[in-house]
Each structure stands twice: as C-alpha cells, then as structure tokens.
Design a protein around this motif. Structure first.
Motif, PDB file in Angstrom:
ATOM      1  N   PHE A   8      -0.775  -4.399   8.721  1.00 18.42           N
ATOM      2  CA  PHE A   8      -1.141  -3.297   7.830  1.00 18.42           C
ATOM      3  C   PHE A   8      -2.009  -2.249   8.519  1.00 18.42           C
ATOM      4  O   PHE A   8      -2.295  -1.211   7.938  1.00 18.42           O
ATOM      5  N   ASP A   9      -2.420  -2.500   9.767  1.00 20.94           N
ATOM      6  CA  ASP A   9      -3.230  -1.499  10.460  1.00 20.94           C
ATOM      7  C   ASP A   9      -2.458  -0.203  10.709  1.00 20.94           C
ATOM      8  O   ASP A   9      -3.039   0.819  11.066  1.00 20.94           O
ATOM      9  N   GLN A  10      -1.156  -0.216  10.448  1.00 18.37           N
ATOM     10  CA  GLN A  10      -0.361   1.011  10.527  1.00 18.37           C
ATOM     11  C   GLN A  10      -0.838   2.053   9.514  1.00 18.37           C
ATOM     12  O   GLN A  10      -0.516   3.228   9.632  1.00 18.37           O
ATOM     13  N   TYR A  11      -1.627   1.627   8.511  1.00 19.92           N
ATOM     14  CA  TYR A  11      -2.141   2.545   7.500  1.00 19.92           C
ATOM     15  C   TYR A  11      -3.464   3.179   7.906  1.00 19.92           C
ATOM     16  O   TYR A  11      -4.089   3.899   7.121  1.00 19.92           O
TER      17      TYR A  11
ATOM     18  N   GLN B 178       0.733   4.261  -2.770  1.00 20.23           N
ATOM     19  CA  GLN B 178       0.368   5.629  -2.401  1.00 20.23           C
ATOM     20  C   GLN B 178       1.457   6.625  -2.778  1.00 20.23           C
ATOM     21  O   GLN B 178       1.153   7.770  -3.118  1.00 20.23           O
ATOM     22  N   LYS B 179       2.709   6.214  -2.733  1.00 20.70           N
ATOM     23  CA  LYS B 179       3.799   7.108  -3.152  1.00 20.70           C
ATOM     24  C   LYS B 179       3.742   7.358  -4.657  1.00 20.70           C
ATOM     25  O   LYS B 179       3.969   8.473  -5.115  1.00 20.70           O
TER      26      LYS B 179
ATOM     27  N   ARG C 210      -7.829   1.637  -0.535  1.00 24.06           N
ATOM     28  CA  ARG C 210      -8.223   0.898   0.663  1.00 24.06           C
ATOM     29  C   ARG C 210      -7.672  -0.509   0.500  1.00 24.06           C
ATOM     30  O   ARG C 210      -7.895  -1.156  -0.511  1.00 24.06           O
TER      31      ARG C 210
ATOM     32  N   LEU D 153       0.819  -1.200   0.000  1.00 26.52           N
ATOM     33  CA  LEU D 153       0.000   0.000   0.000  1.00 26.52           C
ATOM     34  C   LEU D 153       0.858   1.258   0.000  1.00 26.52           C
ATOM     35  O   LEU D 153       0.604   2.194  -0.748  1.00 26.52           O
ATOM     36  N   TYR D 154       1.881   1.262   0.807  1.00 28.60           N
ATOM     37  CA  TYR D 154       2.752   2.429   0.917  1.00 28.60           C
ATOM     38  C   TYR D 154       3.366   2.782  -0.435  1.00 28.60           C
ATOM     39  O   TYR D 154       3.374   3.945  -0.844  1.00 28.60           O
TER      40      TYR D 154
ATOM     41  N   THR E   3      -7.351   7.423  -4.015  1.00 29.04           N
ATOM     42  CA  THR E   3      -7.749   6.891  -2.723  1.00 29.04           C
ATOM     43  C   THR E   3      -7.662   5.375  -2.768  1.00 29.04           C
ATOM     44  O   THR E   3      -8.218   4.748  -3.669  1.00 29.04           O
TER      45      THR E   3
ATOM     46  N   ASP F 190      -6.925   3.549   5.793  1.00 28.19           N
ATOM     47  CA  ASP F 190      -6.673   2.967   4.474  1.00 28.19           C
ATOM     48  C   ASP F 190      -6.625   1.443   4.529  1.00 28.19           C
ATOM     49  O   ASP F 190      -6.509   0.780   3.498  1.00 28.19           O
ATOM     50  N   PHE F 191      -6.693   0.878   5.726  1.00 25.06           N
ATOM     51  CA  PHE F 191      -6.635  -0.564   5.931  1.00 25.06           C
ATOM     52  C   PHE F 191      -7.924  -1.054   6.575  1.00 25.06           C
ATOM     53  O   PHE F 191      -8.460  -0.424   7.486  1.00 25.06           O
TER      54      PHE F 191
END
Length: 146
Positions: A33-36, A16-17, A25, A12-13, A23, A39-40
């Motif tokens: 991945f909950d660090q996002y 997004q870059k 998800r 995901l990262y 957008t 978005d997660f």
C-alpha cells in the motif's frame, strides 16, 4: 471531514474515487500500500505506540478492521483508536467477529449494528459491524437489546 482506515480491508483507491474531497489515511501492515504515498502509514498492531505524533487525535472517523479475533489484538487496536480519534467527538466503526461483542463494548463503548458483513469465502466466524453512534436507518441501526 477526515477519515482513517486502520488495518483496512477496504481499498483506499476505491474509497478515494468515490469520495475525492475526503482526506484518507490508511494504516496497514502490508507494505504494498506504500504506492499511496503519504496516504499510507505502515502499522503493526503488535507495536501500537509506533505511529507519528502528528496523527494523534487527528481523526473524526476511524474505521478499524483488526487482523485477528484475539483479546490481545483488539486491546492493542483499541489503544491505537484512542490515540488517533478526536477527543471531543469521533465516529468509530469496528469490523470484527461477533465473538468480540463484549470486548468491543468494554474497550471502546461500541454496539453491534444490524448490518452483517458478508465475505466471498466462507469464514468460521460470524462478523459484525460495531459503532459508537446510532446509525439510525443506515447499517440497519443498532441491534436492540433484549
């Protein structure tokens, strides 16, 4: 445009870059991945009905990478794809084993592309990318039926 990655193997990262205005998800079983944040969304393919209603028919593009090559897994992932995708028009991309070709067509109306994903480790199954739209020159186009 809204993009959804379901059971994603793409990071995901990184996405997004590359595309900061889109957008994204990520639906994934791995809770790291909950660090996002928002978005997660945690997703267990064994329970396709367990997703927030605000996701229903909310995605123009759905990219799915099911965790297993079983009939049951693809059937459950297909259920969720129909739940998530726009009703009028959506672009579906499915990354799975070539052995799922007939099921991908029957369940989702997908056709294989000439593009063949490569893995860094040797897998026993040939993987394919399937789409519900003709990618034309991108992804090598659809495989021509004989």
């Amino acid at each position: 445009m809204i993009l959804l990655m379901l059971c994603g193997s793409l990071l995901l990262y990184d996405f997004q870059k590359l595309y900061p205005t889109i957008t994204v998800r990520l639906l994934e079983y791995d809770k790291h991945f909950d660090q996002y944040g928002s978005d997660f969304t945690f997703y267990d393919y064994n329970h396709p009905e367990d997703l927030p209603l605000e996701l229903k028919h909310n995605y123009q593009v759905v990219i799915a990478d099911p965790p297993y090559l079983s009939k049951e897994c693809l059937e459950k992932v297909a259920q969720k794809i129909y739940f998530l995708a726009h009703l009028e028009e959506s672009f579906l991309l499915l990354l799975t084993g070539e052995v799922q070709t007939d099921r991908a067509a029957d369940l989702l109306g997908l056709r294989p592309c000439n593009f063949r994903p490569q893995h860094s480790s040797k897998l026993g199954n040939e993987f394919r990318l399937f789409t519900n739209y003709d990618p034309l020159e991108r992804l090598g186009g659809w495989v021509q039926e004989k």
